[in-house]
Write an enzyme that holds these catalytic residues in place. Structure first.
Site, mmCIF file in Angstrom:
data_model
loop_
_atom_site.group_PDB
_atom_site.id
_atom_site.type_symbol
_atom_site.label_atom_id
_atom_site.label_comp_id
_atom_site.label_asym_id
_atom_site.label_seq_id
_atom_site.Cartn_x
_atom_site.Cartn_y
_atom_site.Cartn_z
ATOM 1 N N ASP A 108 42.367 38.621 30.220
ATOM 2 C CA ASP A 108 43.120 39.078 31.382
ATOM 3 C C ASP A 108 43.462 40.556 31.139
ATOM 4 O O ASP A 108 43.252 41.097 30.047
ATOM 5 C CB ASP A 108 44.370 38.221 31.627
ATOM 6 C CG ASP A 108 44.805 38.318 33.093
ATOM 7 O OD1 ASP A 108 44.373 39.264 33.782
ATOM 8 O OD2 ASP A 108 45.579 37.458 33.553
HETATM 9 C C1 BGC Z 1 45.830 38.840 36.698
HETATM 10 C C2 BGC Z 1 44.477 38.187 36.876
HETATM 11 C C3 BGC Z 1 43.542 39.110 37.607
HETATM 12 C C4 BGC Z 1 43.453 40.413 36.837
HETATM 13 C C5 BGC Z 1 42.494 41.413 37.447
HETATM 14 C C6 BGC Z 1 45.732 40.226 36.153
HETATM 15 O O1 BGC Z 1 46.941 40.904 36.215
HETATM 16 O O2 BGC Z 1 46.613 38.037 35.858
HETATM 17 O O3 BGC Z 1 44.617 36.971 37.569
HETATM 18 O O4 BGC Z 1 42.294 38.506 37.749
HETATM 19 O O5 BGC Z 1 44.738 40.999 36.797
HETATM 20 O O6 BGC Z 1 42.971 41.954 38.590
#
Ligand code: BGC
Length: 740
Positions: free
Chosen positions: A279
């Site tokens: 993530d």
């Molecule tokens: C979120 C994810 C997301 C990623 C990319 C993160 O802050 O937890 O769910 O896919 O950002 O945008």
């Protein structure tokens, strides 16, 4: 038989030879790559931050040219992605194409209801359709990969990200995970209208303590394997190509540095061959967790644990080479990560044509196609849940003299598409409830007052709202949360309708003691509606219903569509009951039915144990009657199955869909089992007066769980069984599993 055998052998040969073919190609490409180039593939960076040109920024352009980037997020549009791809293909030594990823969560341009809403349709075909349309629209804008579906089981409405998932149940999450993956990835990933799906957030992110985002999770391995892991396994079974490791720690080990969940379970036990992306900076965040000393340590832990790609963290780019040279990270792990990433690019056909997602003509004509909007309208209606309908307040009559529509969300075209709405237009594309009801009523029948804002403590609009309400024959309130109140980093400790809206509801009821009042509620989580249930007649939960949300809401309000959605998450009476979910354990002191308040039983002294609205609950404008549950046998063996069937009749005056639910309770286990568990469901259509026999086939597979030795299996004994319209019922039937 022989023919079937030959056919299967043929398919196996070809699918195997295709993937072997890719593998051979990847292997020969990797023989040409330096260690740093392989590491370059593990780097994901943003496409639109720090930008100097349309999408190519000083930073990202430089990293691509150096061969130090394998994938980008948030880069899109045919022109933008083509410009970036061109650098990768034409200006790097090996010309390896980039992967473009983006959060396409519940639609891309055409926005469907938030995922919690979609799950309330219990309609797997519709959910698959929604992600198919999202993939069509996203891929037409150069996107290869969506960071969806989110399949975190969550039982805590304080957690804002409960809006992104399929609710509290494991079985339903499993089925819905498969539907999303099929929709995004289609049947053939080499088609340019498909995108890679990503099972996230691995794992147990939905169990954040106190519902606070990014917070600690602690649980035994049994809970992990029985509740939080299954949807991820289901996604693999459906062919998901990528995983995202989560932000949270699990039992003291951050999940982006968790060898047990990533290598031991995901890659070894489940044999997952796709790629794992972290993530957003979750590898770096192991420093703040207190698990990594610095960013070098974080890179070491992340790669050794099995995270193949570093999203935004730059720790792989900067440190992996040295870590390999110092023997702190095995080169074999880098090779494995690189191979997984290159395999994904081969499967998408990017080595055949890196610009295959770069078709301007397709880009122009794909978004918001009229059939997509039609689907979005149907899906939004199917996702809404009629929570309450006292005095048959709904449906409204098209011939009512005047209906007052009151509330900050009546004319809203901004919040209605919800959080994580990708490239959904918030400026006028969405159909508001006001526009929706205008299809059914003449202007003179519609009265309107905003009354208040969602969040501001300003009651200056109350007077007008009350005046308008008094003029009307009936009243519809359209209220709820601001879209920022759910999704990431949007935890709440108060589950009430925000701001002064509850006060306005009270005032309107006081001013109109005998009028029918309907509350249409838009929100991203279960709310505490304990006061509102007594103030209004009908409550229609529409979640954030998407681009066509207002039209769909009007279809339901006027009975053009009969509500059929059912809750996939429990609505508590107050925040103190949380976590509350239908499949809890019994405890050693369950409350006696005859006296729920009995002392020294597992109850509260100030409130009932029961929820306000239970999992599976949802009303219709017609009535369904369940009768005559029959089992084909009351003995189940390891080799046979039994059929459980029930008669479902539509005894009301309208045609409608009903979601019929199968529940089982394992009465005695070597580890205690939940009081009931959903094991099947069917959405059926019944004309008024019609009766259908609904049959579920039960086998030992439905009864398996992980025991205290983490062995997955069944245990003989008695199982209660019911087929019911919601999780609120008492078991009256059972069967025995015997060892035969
Ligand atoms: C979120 C994810 C997301 C990623 C990319 C993160 O802050 O937890 O769910 O896919 O950002 O945008």
């Amino acid at each position: 038989m022989r023919l079937r055998f030959l056919y299967i052998a043929f398919i196996c040969f070809f699918s195997q030879s295709f993937s072997q073919n890719y593998e051979a190609k990847v292997d020969s490409l990797m023989r040409l790559m330096t260690l740093q180039e392989k590491i370059g593939q593990t780097v994901m960076y943003s496409g639109h931050w720090d930008q100097t040109g349309p999408f190519v920024s000083t930073d990202n352009g430089k990293y691509i040219r150096e061969g130090n980037m394998g994938a980008m997020l948030n880069a899109m549009s045919v022109k933008g992605t083509r410009d970036l791809q061109k650098i990768a293909v034409e200006e790097t030594r090996l010309g390896i194409p980039l992967l473009f990823g983006y959060d396409v969560i519940h639609g891309h341009r055409t926005i469907f209801p938030i995922n919690l809403g979609l799950s309330a349709s219990w309609d797997l075909q519709m959910i698959e359709k929604s992600s198919r349309i999202a993939a069509e629209e996203a891929s037409a804008e150069g996107i290869h990969w969506t960071f969806a579906p989110m399949i975190d089981v969550s039982r805590d409405p304080r957690w804002g990200r409960i809006s992104e998932g399929a609710g509290e149940d494991v079985f339903l999450n499993n089925e819905i995970a498969k539907a999303y993956v099929k929709g995004f990835q289609g049947d053939d990933l080499s088609q340019p209208n498909t995108v890679l799906a990503c099972a996230k957030h691995y794992v147990a992110y939905g169990a954040a303590q106190a519902g606070r985002d990014y917070h600690t999770t602690n649980m035994g391995e049994g809970e992990l394997r029985n509740v939080y892991l299954p949807p991820f396994k289901a996604a693999i079974d459906a062919g998901v190509e990528t995983f995202m490791s989560a932000f949270n720690e699990l039992n003291g080990v951050p999940t982006s540095g968790n060898k047990f969940t990533l290598r031991d379970i995901l890659k070894d036990e489940w044999n997952f061959k796709g790629l794992v992306v972290s993530d957003y900076t979750s590898i770096n965040e192991m420093i703040q967790h207190g698990f990594a000393a610095d960013s070098i340590d974080a890179a070491r832990i992340g790669m050794n644990a099995g995270v193949d790609m570093d999203m935004m963290g730059h720790v792989y780019r900067l440190h992996l080479k040295k870590l390999v040279e110092e023997n702190k990270v095995s080169e074999a792990f880098i090779n494995d990560a690189c191979k997984r990433i290159l395999m994904a690019k081969f499967k998408l056909g990017l080595f055949d044509d890196p610009y295959r997602y770069s078709d301007e003509e397709r880009e122009i004509k794909t978004a918001y196609q009229s059939e997509f909007l039609t689907e979005a309208r149907e899906i939004a209606a199917a996702s809404s849940v009629l929570l309450q309908n006292k005095n048959d307040a709904l449906p409204l009559s098209k011939t009512s003299k005047t209906i007052a529509f009151i509330g900050p969300l009546v004319k809203d075209e901004y919040n209605i598409i919800g959080n994580w709405a990708a490239k959904g237009d918030r400026d006028g594309k969405a159909v508001s409830v006001f526009e929706g009801v205008s299809e059914y009523l003449k202007p003179k029948q519609i009265l309107y007052a905003k009354g208040c804002d969602i969040l501001k403590a300003d009651t200056s609009g109350f007077e007008e709202a009350i005046r308008v309400s008094k003029q009307a024959t009936e009243i519809v309130l359209v209220m709820g949360e601001d879209y920022h109140m759910s999704g990431e980093a949007a935890s709440r400790t108060d589950l009430k309708i925000p701001g002064v809206q509850p006060e306005l509801i009270k005032k309107i009821r006081e001013a109109n003691p005998n009028k029918k009042i309907t509350l249409v509620i838009m929100n991203g989580r279960p709310l505490n509606l304990s006061e509102e249930v007594n103030l209004v007649d009908a409550i229609l939960e529409v979640w954030f219903p998407g681009t066509m949300g207002g039209a769909a809401t009007a279809d339901l309000l006027f009975g053009e569509v009969n509500p059929s959605g059912k809750l996939t998450v429990t609505f508590p009476r107050n925040v103190g009951q949380v976590p509350i979910y239908y499949n809890m354990k019994n405890t050693g002191r369950p409350i006696p039915e005859s006296n729920p308040k009995e002392d020294y039983k597992s109850n509260y002294i100030d409130i009932e144990n029961t929820p306000l609205f239970a999992f599976g609950h949802g009303l219709s404008y017609t009535k369904f009657n369940y009768s005559d549950l029959k089992l084909s046998s009351n003995k189940l063996t390891f080799s046979n199955t039994i059929d459980a069937q029930v008669e479902v009749s539509n005894t009301g005056s309208k045609d409608g869909y009903e979601i019929v639910q199968l529940y089982i309770h394992d009465k005695v286990g070597s580890v205690t089992r939940p009081v009931k568990e959903l094991k099947g469901f069917q959405k059926i259509y019944l004309k008024k007066g019609e009766t259908k026999t609904v049959t579920f086939t039960v086998s030992v597979e439905d009864l398996k769980f992980y025991n205290s030795d983490m062995v997955y299996g069944v245990e003989t004994g008695e199982f209660e069984i019911a087929i019911a319209p919601s999780s609120e019922f008492k078991f009256e039937s059972s069967f025995t599993l015997i060892d035969q």
